[in-house]
Each structure stands twice: as structure tokens, then as C-alpha cells.
Design a protein around this motif. Structure first.
Motif, mmCIF file in Angstrom:
data_model
loop_
_atom_site.group_PDB
_atom_site.id
_atom_site.type_symbol
_atom_site.label_atom_id
_atom_site.label_comp_id
_atom_site.label_asym_id
_atom_site.label_seq_id
_atom_site.Cartn_x
_atom_site.Cartn_y
_atom_site.Cartn_z
ATOM 1 N N LEU A 128 0.839 -1.194 0.000
ATOM 2 C CA LEU A 128 0.000 0.000 0.000
ATOM 3 C C LEU A 128 0.879 1.251 0.000
ATOM 4 O O LEU A 128 1.769 1.389 0.821
ATOM 5 C CB LEU A 128 -0.903 -0.018 1.235
ATOM 6 C CG LEU A 128 -1.950 1.092 1.330
ATOM 7 C CD1 LEU A 128 -3.073 0.877 0.325
ATOM 8 C CD2 LEU A 128 -2.515 1.154 2.744
ATOM 9 N N CYS A 129 0.573 2.129 -0.927
ATOM 10 C CA CYS A 129 1.311 3.389 -1.008
ATOM 11 C C CYS A 129 0.803 4.325 0.095
ATOM 12 O O CYS A 129 -0.399 4.525 0.215
ATOM 13 C CB CYS A 129 1.103 4.016 -2.381
ATOM 14 S SG CYS A 129 1.783 5.671 -2.517
ATOM 15 N N TYR A 130 1.701 4.859 0.894
ATOM 16 C CA TYR A 130 1.273 5.729 2.004
ATOM 17 C C TYR A 130 0.774 7.069 1.501
ATOM 18 O O TYR A 130 0.047 7.771 2.188
ATOM 19 C CB TYR A 130 2.409 5.921 3.007
ATOM 20 C CG TYR A 130 3.477 6.911 2.599
ATOM 21 C CD1 TYR A 130 4.592 6.492 1.883
ATOM 22 C CD2 TYR A 130 3.358 8.257 2.914
ATOM 23 C CE1 TYR A 130 5.569 7.392 1.493
ATOM 24 C CE2 TYR A 130 4.335 9.166 2.532
ATOM 25 C CZ TYR A 130 5.434 8.732 1.819
ATOM 26 O OH TYR A 130 6.383 9.629 1.438
ATOM 27 N N SER A 131 1.159 7.427 0.288
ATOM 28 C CA SER A 131 0.810 8.745 -0.226
ATOM 29 C C SER A 131 -0.546 8.757 -0.938
ATOM 30 O O SER A 131 -1.421 9.530 -0.582
ATOM 31 C CB SER A 131 1.915 9.212 -1.162
ATOM 32 O OG SER A 131 1.647 10.495 -1.629
ATOM 33 N N CYS A 132 -0.737 7.881 -1.916
ATOM 34 C CA CYS A 132 -1.998 7.889 -2.663
ATOM 35 C C CYS A 132 -2.944 6.778 -2.205
ATOM 36 O O CYS A 132 -4.061 6.683 -2.685
ATOM 37 C CB CYS A 132 -1.734 7.810 -4.160
ATOM 38 S SG CYS A 132 -0.964 6.278 -4.706
ATOM 39 N N LYS A 133 -2.505 5.943 -1.275
ATOM 40 C CA LYS A 133 -3.325 4.870 -0.684
ATOM 41 C C LYS A 133 -3.770 3.815 -1.702
ATOM 42 O O LYS A 133 -4.789 3.151 -1.519
ATOM 43 C CB LYS A 133 -4.588 5.423 0.022
ATOM 44 C CG LYS A 133 -4.324 6.578 0.959
ATOM 45 C CD LYS A 133 -3.604 6.133 2.211
ATOM 46 C CE LYS A 133 -3.506 7.268 3.202
ATOM 47 N NZ LYS A 133 -2.177 7.416 3.772
ATOM 48 N N CYS A 145 6.051 4.031 -0.933
ATOM 49 C CA CYS A 145 5.206 4.718 -1.899
ATOM 50 C C CYS A 145 5.513 4.217 -3.301
ATOM 51 O O CYS A 145 6.604 3.710 -3.582
ATOM 52 C CB CYS A 145 5.315 6.232 -1.781
ATOM 53 S SG CYS A 145 6.921 6.899 -2.123
ATOM 54 N N CYS A 146 4.496 4.329 -4.151
ATOM 55 C CA CYS A 146 4.596 3.808 -5.509
ATOM 56 C C CYS A 146 5.533 4.676 -6.356
ATOM 57 O O CYS A 146 5.941 5.760 -5.933
ATOM 58 C CB CYS A 146 3.211 3.719 -6.139
ATOM 59 S SG CYS A 146 2.411 5.314 -6.381
ATOM 60 N N ASP A 147 5.817 4.204 -7.529
ATOM 61 C CA ASP A 147 6.734 4.932 -8.426
ATOM 62 C C ASP A 147 6.251 6.343 -8.717
ATOM 63 O O ASP A 147 7.030 7.285 -8.705
ATOM 64 C CB ASP A 147 6.888 4.168 -9.744
ATOM 65 C CG ASP A 147 7.834 2.991 -9.595
ATOM 66 O OD1 ASP A 147 8.534 2.910 -8.563
ATOM 67 O OD2 ASP A 147 7.869 2.159 -10.502
ATOM 68 N N ASP A 148 4.946 6.463 -8.997
ATOM 69 C CA ASP A 148 4.376 7.784 -9.306
ATOM 70 C C ASP A 148 4.628 8.765 -8.169
ATOM 71 O O ASP A 148 5.061 9.889 -8.379
ATOM 72 C CB ASP A 148 2.865 7.679 -9.537
ATOM 73 C CG ASP A 148 2.547 7.103 -10.905
ATOM 74 O OD1 ASP A 148 3.506 6.934 -11.705
ATOM 75 O OD2 ASP A 148 1.377 6.833 -11.169
ATOM 76 N N CYS A 149 4.328 8.310 -6.952
ATOM 77 C CA CYS A 149 4.463 9.190 -5.800
ATOM 78 C C CYS A 149 5.911 9.467 -5.476
ATOM 79 O O CYS A 149 6.250 10.591 -5.132
ATOM 80 C CB CYS A 149 3.742 8.597 -4.598
ATOM 81 S SG CYS A 149 1.961 8.586 -4.827
ATOM 82 N N SER A 150 6.747 8.467 -5.587
ATOM 83 C CA SER A 150 8.154 8.724 -5.264
ATOM 84 C C SER A 150 8.743 9.702 -6.270
ATOM 85 O O SER A 150 9.560 10.547 -5.925
ATOM 86 C CB SER A 150 8.968 7.432 -5.198
ATOM 87 O OG SER A 150 8.941 6.769 -6.422
HETATM 88 ZN ZN LIG Z 1 1.310 6.424 -4.677
#
Ligand SMILES: [Zn+2]
Length: 57
Positions: free
Chosen positions: A7-12, A36-41
């Protein structure tokens, strides 16, 4: 192919990390609790760069 769903902590959203990647290793070894996922990182990195340049002005 082996992967974890994290689970991405940023976009959930959940995203997959595949065996052999750095995140997979960190998750497996429980070295980090937030991921966090690639997009968020990417976004976080870009924001950090922007803030850095703002700071310089
Ligand atoms: Zn994310």
C-alpha cells in the motif's frame, strides 16, 4: 514472477513490487514501514527538487 502488493502511504493505492527490486528487498527485510509507488516517489522527488531551488532563491 514473485511480487508483493504494497500500500502506497501517499496515494493509498496498492502497487506491486517485483522480486529483485530495491523496494521488494526493503519490504521483505522490514527495513522500512512506509512505502510509496513509483508515481508518488517521482512526485516527491520533484517536489523536493522544486523546494530546494525555491530555498536557494
Ligand atoms: Zn502512490
Amino acid at each position: 514472477m514473485i511480487y508483493y502488493e504494497i500500500l502506497c502511504y501517499s496515494c493509498k493505492k496498492t502497487f506491486k513490487v517485483y522480486e529483485g527490486s530495491l523496494l521488494y528487498k526493503q519490504f521483505k527485510e522490514r527495513k522500512s514501514r512506509i512505502f510509496c509507488c513509483d508515481d508518488c516517489s517521482h512526485k516527491i522527488r520533484m517536489d523536493a527538487i522544486k523546494n530546494f531551488f525555491r530555498y536557494l532563491k
